[in-house]
Design a protein around this motif. Structure first.
Motif, PDB file in Angstrom:
ATOM      1  N   VAL A  98       0.831  -1.201   0.000  1.00  0.00           N
ATOM      2  CA  VAL A  98       0.000   0.000   0.000  1.00  0.00           C
ATOM      3  C   VAL A  98       0.871   1.259   0.000  1.00  0.00           C
ATOM      4  O   VAL A  98       0.514   2.278  -0.607  1.00  0.00           O
ATOM      5  CB  VAL A  98      -0.974  -0.010   1.193  1.00  0.00           C
ATOM      6  CG1 VAL A  98      -1.784   1.279   1.257  1.00  0.00           C
ATOM      7  CG2 VAL A  98      -1.920  -1.200   1.081  1.00  0.00           C
ATOM      8  N   ALA A 123      -6.208   4.485   3.950  1.00  0.00           N
ATOM      9  CA  ALA A 123      -6.579   3.571   2.868  1.00  0.00           C
ATOM     10  C   ALA A 123      -6.817   2.160   3.401  1.00  0.00           C
ATOM     11  O   ALA A 123      -7.742   1.465   2.960  1.00  0.00           O
ATOM     12  CB  ALA A 123      -5.485   3.556   1.801  1.00  0.00           C
ATOM     13  N   LEU A 124      -6.007   1.732   4.368  1.00  0.00           N
ATOM     14  CA  LEU A 124      -6.187   0.416   4.981  1.00  0.00           C
ATOM     15  C   LEU A 124      -7.496   0.367   5.775  1.00  0.00           C
ATOM     16  O   LEU A 124      -8.220  -0.640   5.733  1.00  0.00           O
ATOM     17  CB  LEU A 124      -5.005   0.088   5.895  1.00  0.00           C
ATOM     18  CG  LEU A 124      -3.673  -0.187   5.185  1.00  0.00           C
ATOM     19  CD1 LEU A 124      -2.529  -0.191   6.198  1.00  0.00           C
ATOM     20  CD2 LEU A 124      -3.725  -1.524   4.440  1.00  0.00           C
ATOM     21  N   THR A 127     -10.730   0.345   3.421  1.00  0.00           N
ATOM     22  CA  THR A 127     -10.907  -0.916   2.693  1.00  0.00           C
ATOM     23  C   THR A 127     -11.023  -2.117   3.627  1.00  0.00           C
ATOM     24  O   THR A 127     -11.122  -3.261   3.164  1.00  0.00           O
ATOM     25  CB  THR A 127      -9.741  -1.152   1.712  1.00  0.00           C
ATOM     26  OG1 THR A 127      -8.496  -1.085   2.436  1.00  0.00           O
ATOM     27  CG2 THR A 127      -9.739  -0.124   0.596  1.00  0.00           C
ATOM     28  N   THR A 129      -8.757  -3.419   5.635  1.00  0.00           N
ATOM     29  CA  THR A 129      -7.569  -4.296   5.570  1.00  0.00           C
ATOM     30  C   THR A 129      -6.524  -3.945   6.626  1.00  0.00           C
ATOM     31  O   THR A 129      -5.416  -4.470   6.587  1.00  0.00           O
ATOM     32  CB  THR A 129      -6.930  -4.227   4.168  1.00  0.00           C
ATOM     33  OG1 THR A 129      -6.670  -2.860   3.831  1.00  0.00           O
ATOM     34  CG2 THR A 129      -7.839  -4.829   3.113  1.00  0.00           C
ATOM     35  N   LYS A 133      -2.172  -5.478   7.966  1.00  0.00           N
ATOM     36  CA  LYS A 133      -1.079  -4.584   7.549  1.00  0.00           C
ATOM     37  C   LYS A 133       0.308  -5.219   7.653  1.00  0.00           C
ATOM     38  O   LYS A 133       1.186  -4.909   6.858  1.00  0.00           O
ATOM     39  CB  LYS A 133      -1.134  -3.266   8.321  1.00  0.00           C
ATOM     40  CG  LYS A 133      -0.836  -3.367   9.795  1.00  0.00           C
ATOM     41  CD  LYS A 133      -1.112  -2.041  10.515  1.00  0.00           C
ATOM     42  CE  LYS A 133      -0.161  -0.956  10.094  1.00  0.00           C
ATOM     43  NZ  LYS A 133      -0.363   0.313  10.871  1.00  0.00           N
ATOM     44  N   ARG A 147      -8.812  -6.080  -2.105  1.00  0.00           N
ATOM     45  CA  ARG A 147      -9.042  -4.900  -1.265  1.00  0.00           C
ATOM     46  C   ARG A 147      -7.731  -4.174  -0.972  1.00  0.00           C
ATOM     47  O   ARG A 147      -7.689  -2.945  -0.898  1.00  0.00           O
ATOM     48  CB  ARG A 147      -9.732  -5.314   0.038  1.00  0.00           C
ATOM     49  CG  ARG A 147     -11.235  -5.508  -0.128  1.00  0.00           C
ATOM     50  CD  ARG A 147     -11.915  -5.685   1.210  1.00  0.00           C
ATOM     51  NE  ARG A 147     -11.721  -7.010   1.764  1.00  0.00           N
ATOM     52  CZ  ARG A 147     -11.680  -7.297   3.051  1.00  0.00           C
ATOM     53  NH1 ARG A 147     -11.800  -6.335   3.954  1.00  0.00           N
ATOM     54  NH2 ARG A 147     -11.524  -8.533   3.474  1.00  0.00           N
ATOM     55  N   ALA A 151      -6.652  -0.433  -1.801  1.00  0.00           N
ATOM     56  CA  ALA A 151      -6.067   0.444  -0.774  1.00  0.00           C
ATOM     57  C   ALA A 151      -4.830   1.156  -1.318  1.00  0.00           C
ATOM     58  O   ALA A 151      -4.620   2.342  -1.054  1.00  0.00           O
ATOM     59  CB  ALA A 151      -5.707  -0.365   0.471  1.00  0.00           C
TER      60      ALA A 151
END
Length: 272
Positions: A98, A123-124, A127, A129, A133, A147, A151
């Motif tokens: 990402v 962004a994580l 989405t 997610t 990470k 996803r 992200a």
């Protein structure tokens, strides 16, 4: 106002012309879906608009400027592209992948700034997610991986996002999940989203504007009620479709369909 425009765009593979003298306008702040049969030029058009492919003729404008006259970093700050089957080097964590979305903003040795980390975490989060990470991208399921790729596109912090069949290989629930993330992003952040999509009902449900292609040409375009008609689907896909109105969403859906016969296909091609 249009964020992305193409004028007289022509694209060929070898001696085969895939798109010929095509004009296209992508409305700003809307979700646009591009539909059409396999091989009609949908992905080729998207790659040309994203400057992945250079047209043989015509001009593409990004925010009013010729796209070929802008630097890669300039474009990457305005437009993110998610190809149909993205691939990443093995062994990357979700966070590392990402973080690639922040490349347009990095200087010198490319150390992540506080703003970079803020956008990656955002962004994580959006989405769903963030819990992955520190996990390897290779260890994720298809839906999770998709996803994460989205992200990365979101971390790029662009007004415009282009996606080539973002729901390919996903089951029904994960398809809906991805499309709802993009829909929410458009409604909340006013991002302009352009998607090549195969499922007609998904195209109608999530789009503000639909572009229907066949044989490298745009046959019709407009809002879902204007494009998702029996007549247009007959011309675009050579199918006899039953179109009804979804009572919950007030959008047209294709209930069922049959192939039209060869004689009628010939008449459509001849325009009679």
């Amino acid at each position: 106002m249009h964020s992305l425009q193409g004028q007289n765009v022509t694209v060929s593979y070898g001696t085969s012309t895939i798109i010929d003298q095509l004009n296209i306008d992508i409305p700003r702040g809307k979700i646009t879906t591009i539909i059409g049969p396999n091989g009609c030029g949908k992905s080729t058009l998207l790659k040309s608009m994203a400057r992945i492919m250079k047209p043989d003729g015509g001009t593409i404008y990004l925010n009013g400027k010729e796209i070929l006259k802008q630097s890669t970093k300039e474009i990457a700050k305005q437009m993110a592209i998610l190809p149909q089957t993205p691939s990443a080097p093995g062994g990357l964590t979700v966070y590392e992948l990402v973080s690639y979305g922040r490349f347009p903003y990095q200087k010198g040795f490319g150390k992540l700034t506080a703003r970079d980390r803020e956008m990656i975490d955002w962004a994580l989060e959006i989405t769903g997610t963030i819990q992955f990470k520190h996990r390897s991208v290779d260890a994720l399921s298809g839906g999770q991986r998709q996803r994460v790729w989205i992200a990365m596109a979101l971390a790029q912090e662009t007004e415009l996002i282009l996606l080539d069949e973002p729901t390919t290989y996903l089951d029904l629930a994960h398809q809906l999940e991805i499309l709802e993330i993009l829909y929410s992003l458009n409604r909340r952040e006013h991002r302009t989203i352009v998607m090549v999509i195969h499922d007609l009902n998904h195209a109608s449900r999530f789009a503000d504007y639909i572009i229907a292609m066949r044989n490298g040409k745009i046959l019709t375009s407009g809002n879902p009620n204007e494009v998702m008609t029996k007549e247009h689907l007959r011309e675009v896909f050579h199918i006899d479709a039953e179109i009804v109105q979804d009572p919950r969403l007030n959008k047209p859906i294709c209930l069922t369909y049959d192939l039209i016969n060869q004689d009628e296909q010939k008449r459509i091609k001849l325009g009679v």
